[in-house]
Structure formats: C-alpha cells, structure tokens
Design an enzyme around this catalytic site. Sequence first.
Site, PDB file in Angstrom:
ATOM      1  N   SER A 203       0.834  -1.195   0.000  1.00  0.00           N
ATOM      2  CA  SER A 203       0.000   0.000   0.000  1.00  0.00           C
ATOM      3  C   SER A 203       0.878   1.259   0.000  1.00  0.00           C
ATOM      4  O   SER A 203       1.725   1.408  -0.886  1.00  0.00           O
ATOM      5  CB  SER A 203      -0.943  -0.057   1.207  1.00  0.00           C
ATOM      6  OG  SER A 203      -1.964   0.891   1.085  1.00  0.00           O
ATOM      7  N   ASP A 431      -8.793  -4.450  -5.914  1.00  0.00           N
ATOM      8  CA  ASP A 431      -8.257  -3.908  -4.660  1.00  0.00           C
ATOM      9  C   ASP A 431      -9.079  -2.678  -4.278  1.00  0.00           C
ATOM     10  O   ASP A 431      -9.232  -1.758  -5.079  1.00  0.00           O
ATOM     11  CB  ASP A 431      -6.786  -3.526  -4.854  1.00  0.00           C
ATOM     12  CG  ASP A 431      -6.092  -3.158  -3.552  1.00  0.00           C
ATOM     13  OD1 ASP A 431      -6.676  -2.398  -2.757  1.00  0.00           O
ATOM     14  OD2 ASP A 431      -4.961  -3.621  -3.346  1.00  0.00           O
ATOM     15  N   HIS A 459      -7.100  -6.172  -0.451  1.00  0.00           N
ATOM     16  CA  HIS A 459      -6.026  -5.185  -0.522  1.00  0.00           C
ATOM     17  C   HIS A 459      -4.679  -5.878  -0.401  1.00  0.00           C
ATOM     18  O   HIS A 459      -4.369  -6.468   0.638  1.00  0.00           O
ATOM     19  CB  HIS A 459      -6.202  -4.169   0.603  1.00  0.00           C
ATOM     20  CG  HIS A 459      -5.208  -3.050   0.574  1.00  0.00           C
ATOM     21  ND1 HIS A 459      -4.815  -2.439  -0.594  1.00  0.00           N
ATOM     22  CD2 HIS A 459      -4.511  -2.445   1.578  1.00  0.00           C
ATOM     23  CE1 HIS A 459      -3.936  -1.497  -0.310  1.00  0.00           C
ATOM     24  NE2 HIS A 459      -3.721  -1.488   0.989  1.00  0.00           N
TER      25      HIS A 459
END
Length: 489
Positions: A203, A431, A459
């Site tokens: 991320s 995602d 995710h």
Amino acid sequence: MALVALVGAGCTGAEEAPLASTAPDSGLAAFYGQKPDWRDCGDDFECARVQVPLDYDAPDGERIEISVIRLAASGERIGSLLLNPGGPGGSGIEYTRAARSQVSADVRERFDIVGFDPRGVGESTPVTCMSGPDLDAYLGLDMSPDSAAETTQMEEGSRAFATKCQEKSAKLLPHVGTADAARDMDVLRAIVGDEGLTYLGKSYGTYLGATYADLFPTKVRALVLDGAVDPAVSALKMNELQSKGFEVALTAFIEDCLEAPNCPFRSTTVEGALDEITALLRQADKQPLRNTLGDGREINDTWLAFGIATPLYDRKSWNVLREALKTAFQGDGTYLLRFADILLGRRADGTYTNQTEANKAVNCVDHVYPLDTPAYDKAATAAGKLAPRFGQFVMWDSLPCAYWPAKGPDPDRRLTAPGAPPIVVVGTLRDPATPYEWAEGLAEQLTSGVLLTYDGDGHTAYMSGSSCIDSAVDDYLINLKPPAAGTRC
C-alpha cells in the site's frame, strides 16, 4: 495490521527530475555506522532503537529515534528483508511481529525479517495531536455535509486537528515526509549490513519503496511494491479513484453475498443491494444507529462508511461484514463501529494509536492540497457521483491538509529510479484501497518496473491465498528472478 486509512497518498503528475541521491557524507557517517543494542523482545524477536537526524539537511542538529525489530533467518542467510505495511501511519513493528503469516517460510529461511516504525509513527519518535475524546469528535464529524452548518463544522474540526498537531509536534511535522523516511531506510540498510536493500512494501509502503529507489537506485537489491500507489496522480484525484476502488470492492462483495445463504439484503440484484447500502447511510445521517458499546459515540453515516470499508480490505472478512450489515439494517451499528475502530486505530479503552495522526501528518507534507473549502466541496460532489457510497467521506477526510502548518521539502514528485535493477510492482484487479490502475501507472513510471497482476479481491496480494503470486515474489526476492512481463495470477 496492514489496513490503510481511507485517505490515499496522492501525488501530482509534474514532470521532474529524480530526487538527488544522498549518499552518506561525513555529517551522516555516525548514523550509518551505528551498532544497535539488540535485545530479546519475545517470540524469538530482537528489538533495538537507532538514531537518525530530525533534519537531514542539518545532521549535527536534533536527533530522533527509530524503533526496529527483527526475526533472524532460520537457514542460510542472504541478508535482511525490510518490511512496511502501509498507511502512512501503520506500525511496522506490529506488522513484523506477524511475519510468520505475512512472509513465506522460504523467504524467512533466507532473510532476517526487519520491521520498523517510520519517523512519526508508533514506537519511533511519534506525532501526537489529539486526546481520545478529541479524535472521537473529529472522526465522528459528518463527512458528507449537506448544509452550510455541517460544512462549517467540518472546517472547524479540521482546523482544530491541524492546530493541535502544531501545538504538540511542531518540530517534527516538517520532517515526517516519505523522503525523510526513505533516508531512514538507507540508514537501516547500512546498520543491518546489507550492500543493497531488499524490501517488501504494501500500500503506502509502495510509495515509500519507490521513493527509496529514486533516492538510492544503486542501493536497490530487490523491491516488491504490493498494492501500489501511483505518484503521477494528484492528491484529490487519488481520493476520487480510491473511493471508486471501494465501490468496486463493495460490488464484488455483494455479488458474492447474493450467492450466500445468510446474505442480509432484501434485493436479489447488485443494484438493489447497493441502493440498500445508500439508504442505510442516509438513514444514519438523519438518525444515528444504536451503539451498544456504551461509549457515547453516535453512529452516523461517517462511522458506517469507515466500518463498511474496513472488511473490504480482506475477502476473509466478508462473512463478518454480512453479519454486521444484518444488524445495521436492524438499527444497530455496533459491529460496523468496531470495524471502523480497527481501521482508525481506536482501542477498547477509548485511546488511539497515533495511526490517524501520523497518516494526516505524512500525507499533508508529502502532497499539494487545496487551501480553500470550496475546492473540497466541488471535489466531494464529483466523487459522490462517481462513488456514491464512499466518495464524499474519502474527499472531506483530507480537509485538515488545507490548514496544515508544515510543508515538506519535495512534495509531489514523479518517481522513476533510473539505474535501479528490476522492481516488481504487484496489483490486484479488485483492490479497494489501491486500484489496479495505480499499479499499472507505477510499473510504467519506474524505469525498471515489472508488473505482476493478481486477478482477485482484497487489498494487496502477497500471502493472501495465491500460490502463483507467492511463488513469483519469493523467486524474485531469493533468486533475483523477476516474473515475466505480463504475468497474471
């Protein structure tokens, strides 16, 4: 632990040269030459604290501390694998304590697994701003304002957030940006004795890793950037695209739910179920749902939006989301409030980790945000049309940056890392928090970027159930063999 806050880390698409490399000079030699005092901290982990400059332009000035943890390689050691779970604001210490489920046994055999809390975060020198009750009040603001009074409340609450951060963390705020955190990573690389950095970032951690590669391309050994952030996207556009990502993930959840025996929706169609979610949010906007936790918080549409978003990060949580929505449709929002607390770092006793404060502090100095409320109002209206369930909440949550008292030295730069060896960028098609198109953008932007695609939900992809992804990542980390261009799992 790896959950990121709803605000995405956005960047503009300005065409600029790479950041200048900051190889250690005489002023930084003392930091690069540190010998940490590693001490047992349980479950076969060792912990230490290292010092870095508050300001890399003034290395002889004030110092701050970075908290580090490591798990020794179980076999023939290649080096260290540095981890970052995202955020910004996520604790690398907590994430690394879960290394046995976050990193494969094959990789743990060959690498020491090293985690750290970035500057401003957690156990490192932290950003501090608000008390627990103050954060409850701020996070419970109506982030879908539909009146001048509610907009004023958002302005006042956001300004108060920024002001309290300045009051408590004024020295630190200008120096918590990603470029400084990347420089800290190079100090850590040297301290653990690696010639080149081996890194797994998820991320926001992909932005941190790409920034490191742009600063130190010749110090890269292998970088895996999973759930990528695209630095070529502006801050508010990033919010808009992220809110659309949550809509995509919500649709995938509903499609799965409608085939399940305990699905709480009355409708048998995806559009009908989405309308039921919209109605639930509107109902909570007018009349908060019940809260059986006894903490006094009113469960309005803002808390519900956070709560619905949280389980979308992980497909394994979808069954629990079905139960939480069932009770919410019956007027009780407690389960969804608990999900929101996980996302935002709220503990059961009403205190918070500094995740939310660090998230704002890093984002606001990393990127260029509008300084006037009408710009957010316009962007929120547009995002609300494209992402009816999430757009306004994601957009208004960035408003503190309009009042932020500090700016970083190098906001919003393209990251190309010329001269770096192959860098693997992993993107998941559905995602919720980092849309797949960001992975495409980052892989294209990096001179040596290689895109690895996961046709899946949730995710990030590594260690999420795809043996194809796991094998490709492991082979790259261990043997420096990147996947073939166009590989899809």
